[in-house]
Scaffold this motif. Structure first.
Motif, mmCIF file in Angstrom:
data_model
loop_
_atom_site.group_PDB
_atom_site.id
_atom_site.type_symbol
_atom_site.label_atom_id
_atom_site.label_comp_id
_atom_site.label_asym_id
_atom_site.label_seq_id
_atom_site.Cartn_x
_atom_site.Cartn_y
_atom_site.Cartn_z
ATOM 1 N N GLU A 197 0.831 -1.211 0.000
ATOM 2 C CA GLU A 197 0.000 0.000 0.000
ATOM 3 C C GLU A 197 0.860 1.255 0.000
ATOM 4 N N ALA A 198 2.031 1.156 0.654
ATOM 5 C CA ALA A 198 2.948 2.300 0.715
ATOM 6 C C ALA A 198 3.865 2.355 -0.505
ATOM 7 N N LYS A 199 3.671 1.394 -1.440
ATOM 8 C CA LYS A 199 4.487 1.305 -2.658
ATOM 9 C C LYS A 199 5.973 1.073 -2.351
ATOM 10 N N GLN A 200 6.252 0.446 -1.228
ATOM 11 C CA GLN A 200 7.628 0.070 -0.870
ATOM 12 C C GLN A 200 7.822 -1.388 -1.288
ATOM 13 N N TYR A 201 7.913 -1.583 -2.615
ATOM 14 C CA TYR A 201 7.821 -2.922 -3.173
ATOM 15 C C TYR A 201 9.002 -3.827 -2.825
ATOM 16 N N GLU A 202 10.195 -3.273 -2.796
ATOM 17 C CA GLU A 202 11.369 -4.118 -2.569
ATOM 18 C C GLU A 202 11.298 -4.798 -1.196
ATOM 19 N N GLU A 203 11.024 -4.013 -0.158
ATOM 20 C CA GLU A 203 10.935 -4.591 1.183
ATOM 21 C C GLU A 203 9.680 -5.452 1.317
ATOM 22 N N ALA A 204 8.615 -5.057 0.631
ATOM 23 C CA ALA A 204 7.380 -5.848 0.669
ATOM 24 C C ALA A 204 7.644 -7.264 0.153
ATOM 25 N N VAL A 205 8.346 -7.361 -0.975
ATOM 26 C CA VAL A 205 8.655 -8.670 -1.555
ATOM 27 C C VAL A 205 9.568 -9.471 -0.627
ATOM 28 N N TYR A 206 10.545 -8.795 -0.023
ATOM 29 C CA TYR A 206 11.450 -9.466 0.916
ATOM 30 C C TYR A 206 10.655 -10.119 2.054
ATOM 31 N N LEU A 207 9.695 -9.403 2.603
ATOM 32 C CA LEU A 207 8.894 -9.936 3.710
ATOM 33 C C LEU A 207 7.972 -11.067 3.245
ATOM 34 N N MET A 208 7.449 -10.954 2.042
ATOM 35 C CA MET A 208 6.591 -12.013 1.505
ATOM 36 C C MET A 208 7.396 -13.294 1.275
ATOM 37 N N GLU A 209 8.638 -13.152 0.798
ATOM 38 C CA GLU A 209 9.489 -14.326 0.614
ATOM 39 C C GLU A 209 9.814 -14.973 1.960
ATOM 40 N N LYS A 210 10.037 -14.130 2.965
ATOM 41 C CA LYS A 210 10.297 -14.636 4.313
ATOM 42 C C LYS A 210 9.081 -15.413 4.820
ATOM 43 N N ALA A 211 7.903 -14.877 4.561
ATOM 44 C CA ALA A 211 6.666 -15.557 4.957
ATOM 45 C C ALA A 211 6.555 -16.910 4.262
ATOM 46 N N ALA A 212 6.878 -16.956 2.971
ATOM 47 C CA ALA A 212 6.786 -18.204 2.210
ATOM 48 C C ALA A 212 7.700 -19.284 2.788
ATOM 49 N N LEU A 213 8.902 -18.888 3.183
ATOM 50 C CA LEU A 213 9.834 -19.851 3.788
ATOM 51 C C LEU A 213 9.266 -20.426 5.080
ATOM 52 N N LEU A 214 8.663 -19.566 5.891
ATOM 53 C CA LEU A 214 8.081 -20.032 7.148
ATOM 54 C C LEU A 214 6.882 -20.950 6.904
ATOM 55 N N PHE A 215 6.088 -20.645 5.882
ATOM 56 C CA PHE A 215 4.969 -21.525 5.547
ATOM 57 C C PHE A 215 5.490 -22.918 5.170
ATOM 58 N N GLN A 216 6.602 -22.952 4.418
ATOM 59 C CA GLN A 216 7.188 -24.238 4.055
ATOM 60 C C GLN A 216 7.689 -24.985 5.289
ATOM 61 N N GLU A 217 8.351 -24.253 6.167
ATOM 62 C CA GLU A 217 8.838 -24.862 7.411
ATOM 63 C C GLU A 217 7.679 -25.430 8.220
ATOM 64 N N ASP A 218 6.556 -24.761 8.175
ATOM 65 C CA ASP A 218 5.384 -25.183 8.943
ATOM 66 C C ASP A 218 4.666 -26.366 8.287
ATOM 67 N N GLY A 219 5.063 -26.689 7.052
ATOM 68 C CA GLY A 219 4.395 -27.788 6.353
ATOM 69 C C GLY A 219 3.131 -27.379 5.645
ATOM 70 N N THR A 220 3.029 -26.097 5.257
ATOM 71 C CA THR A 220 1.860 -25.614 4.504
ATOM 72 C C THR A 220 2.338 -25.004 3.182
ATOM 73 N N PRO A 221 2.811 -25.852 2.254
ATOM 74 C CA PRO A 221 3.366 -25.358 0.988
ATOM 75 C C PRO A 221 2.358 -24.618 0.121
ATOM 76 N N ASP A 222 1.065 -24.985 0.226
ATOM 77 C CA ASP A 222 0.049 -24.262 -0.561
ATOM 78 C C ASP A 222 0.049 -22.782 -0.202
ATOM 79 N N SER A 223 0.148 -22.504 1.116
ATOM 80 C CA SER A 223 0.198 -21.106 1.564
ATOM 81 C C SER A 223 1.485 -20.437 1.074
ATOM 82 N N ALA A 224 2.581 -21.207 1.032
ATOM 83 C CA ALA A 224 3.860 -20.664 0.562
ATOM 84 C C ALA A 224 3.771 -20.237 -0.899
ATOM 85 N N SER A 225 3.245 -21.111 -1.745
ATOM 86 C CA SER A 225 3.172 -20.784 -3.173
ATOM 87 C C SER A 225 2.192 -19.639 -3.431
ATOM 88 N N LEU A 226 1.088 -19.594 -2.679
ATOM 89 C CA LEU A 226 0.129 -18.493 -2.839
ATOM 90 C C LEU A 226 0.742 -17.158 -2.432
#
Length: 313
Positions: free
Chosen positions: A97-126
């Protein structure tokens, strides 16, 4: 009247900022220990951080909301990687929303890794898909990388249909960047995933797209090989796409501009998705075709300035 409206808006923002700061104070209090309180109240702190982030978001204090959600995620990591991932994802969406795309993507990738660690790959890919859509327009190369990561996650879960969808999006972004070698590689993978998933209707269109990519690479031999090998696929040989590819290759080989344009202007091609329609529109038909790329002269107009300069994430 206008000044009264702006006055109310400032009052709302100030109130939400104060609420956020109060929730932060209460969160810190939950985490403190004392002689009578040996353990920090982590659940209470998490609840306060969540409310603080919501207040800051409502006040459009995006940096404060992000920092609060990161604090929340750090508390959640040990006991619930899934909830920590959701907090990182929420922080990324706020930065969008703040158009800070670079950091936004970094945090989303971090979230995806944690979803994988948690065993929820569907959430990671989404989550990776959301991040890719966020930057498709301004940073297509980064978006392509995110789609490839999403494809890799889906492949681990043996979901060829989703793999085809993600790798196909990466391929189409490569055509926008005129990175036809990469596009050819990704479209070939998309074909294989569609075969595995038995998505034959979608497969036929991708074969046509792959032929167009090879012709843009000025590699007639590769385009012809794609066509011939595709005749063994179920339903392809009798399809409209097969007839169009055969006619296009024949016209291209003979240097017949008029016949090629007639094929390329067929509704089948003209109304395909934007990436394929654009390639069809921009395809140069040489006066004569050589199998050696260096021998083929580009008779079309000089390349226009790339609409996506190299300043990508």
């Amino acid at each position: 009247m206008a000044s009264n409206f702006h006055g109310k808006e400032h009052t709302f923002v100030d109130r939400k900022l104060c609420e956020g700061l109060e929730h932060l104070r209460l969160a810190d209090k939950c985490l403190k220990t004392s002689f009578f309180k040996w353990k920090p109240d982590v659940d209470g702190a998490c609840e306060e951080y969540q409310q603080a982030a919501t207040s800051f978001k409502n006040a459009k204090a995006y940096d404060e909301a992000k920092e609060t959600l990161i604090k929340l995620a750090n508390l959640q990591k040990e006991n619930s990687p899934f909830h920590a991932a959701k907090s990182y994802e929420q922080a990324g969406l706020i930065l969008k929303e703040a158009k800070q795309y670079e950091e936004a993507v970094y945090l989303m990738e971090k979230a995806a890794l944690l979803f994988q660690e948690d065993g929820t790959p569907d959430s990671a890919s989404l989550t990776l898909e959301k991040a890719a859509k966020m930057v498709e327009l301004d940073f297509p190369e980064k978006a392509s990388q995110l789609y490839i990561k999403a494809c890799e996650v889906a492949e681990i879960e043996d979901k060829p249909g989703k793999c085809a969808e993600y790798i196909g999006k990466a391929a189409r972004l490569m055509t926008r960047l005129r990175r036809y070698d990469d596009a050819a590689e990704y479209f070939k993978k998309e074909v294989n995933y569609h075969l595995e998933a038995e998505n034959y209707g979608l497969l036929n269109k991708v074969v046509l797209g792959l032929v167009l990519v090879h012709l843009h690479r000025e590699d007639y031999v590769a385009a012809e090989l794609v066509f011939k090998s595709s005749l063994s696929y179920p339903d392809f040989g009798a399809s409209e796409e097969a007839a169009a590819v055969e006619n296009l290759l024949s016209a291209y080989d003979e240097g017949d501009e008029e016949a090629a344009r007639q094929t390329l202007s067929l509704p089948l091609i003209k109304y395909m998705d934007n990436a394929f329609a654009r390639m069809a529109r921009d395809l140069v038909i040489p006066g004569g075709v050589s199998t050696s790329k260096s021998d083929v002269k580009n008779t079309g107009p000089a390349d226009e300035e790339d609409e996506f300069p190299d300043g990508l994430l």
